[in-house]
Design a protein around this motif. Sequence first.
Motif, short mmCIF file in Angstrom:
data_model
loop_
_atom_site.label_atom_id
_atom_site.label_comp_id
_atom_site.label_asym_id
_atom_site.label_seq_id
_atom_site.Cartn_x
_atom_site.Cartn_y
_atom_site.Cartn_z
N ASP A 9 32.28 57.66 34.64
CA ASP A 9 32.76 58.48 35.94
C ASP A 9 33.26 57.48 36.99
N ASP A 10 34.50 57.79 37.49
CA ASP A 10 34.89 56.57 38.28
C ASP A 10 34.55 56.90 39.80
N ASP A 11 33.64 57.74 40.13
CA ASP A 11 33.01 57.86 41.50
C ASP A 11 31.91 57.24 41.60
N PRO A 12 31.76 56.16 42.37
CA PRO A 12 30.76 55.21 42.60
C PRO A 12 29.36 55.94 43.20
N LEU A 54 36.04 64.14 33.47
CA LEU A 54 37.44 64.68 32.93
C LEU A 54 38.50 63.82 33.28
N LYS A 55 38.87 63.57 34.77
CA LYS A 55 39.93 63.07 35.26
C LYS A 55 39.44 61.54 35.91
N MET A 56 40.16 60.51 35.33
CA MET A 56 39.89 59.14 35.89
C MET A 56 40.97 58.43 35.71
N GLU A 57 40.99 57.24 36.19
CA GLU A 57 42.02 56.11 36.21
C GLU A 57 42.25 55.96 34.95
N GLY A 58 43.50 56.11 34.26
CA GLY A 58 43.77 55.74 32.83
C GLY A 58 43.58 57.00 32.04
N PRO A 59 43.24 56.74 30.68
CA PRO A 59 42.78 57.85 29.99
C PRO A 59 41.96 59.03 30.42
#
Length: 178
Positions: A9-12, A54-59
């Motif tokens: 996950d891209d949420d720190p 599901l939705k992150m930077e990149g793929p």
Amino acid sequence: MAEHFLIVDDDPAFTRVLARAMTRRGFVTQVARNVEQALEMAQQQVPDYASVDLKMEGPSGLALIPQLRALNPNIRLLVLTGYASIATTVDAIKAGADNYLPKPADADQILKALQAEPDSEPGDSDIPDTPLSVNRLEWEHIQKVLHEHEGNISATARALGMHRRTLQRKLAKHPVRR
């Protein structure tokens, strides 16, 4: 021997809280911010469980699911997203996820979804007793049509009979609660 839990996950803030909660529950926890980093970690230490955004930077996190499943066919995979819709749920399950949860979800909900019986239907325990609101039905329909048009905003707006900017405004909002 402790089981390994991979959080992608891209949420720190979310990953910090979830990693701490899973560690307290006895898991060896790793956090990856994107698909590439997650794959590197999984190749070094194959996870038993994974929570994938599901939705992150990149793929998209969906791209990671078959790769994790190839490393460990018995891995329990959960897709988490702040943009839940019927179309994305179907995509996640088709990609090989065991279950799917909309954000926000806490550690107990995540573990319950991951440890659900493999033969049960995804999301069985989360079926609401009340019907969806009109706003939520609209959101679901827009997501379905958007998916059918492969994310093309203009084509989706034409199919829905609405102005492109109106559709963009509706998509910029977070999903409506049930």
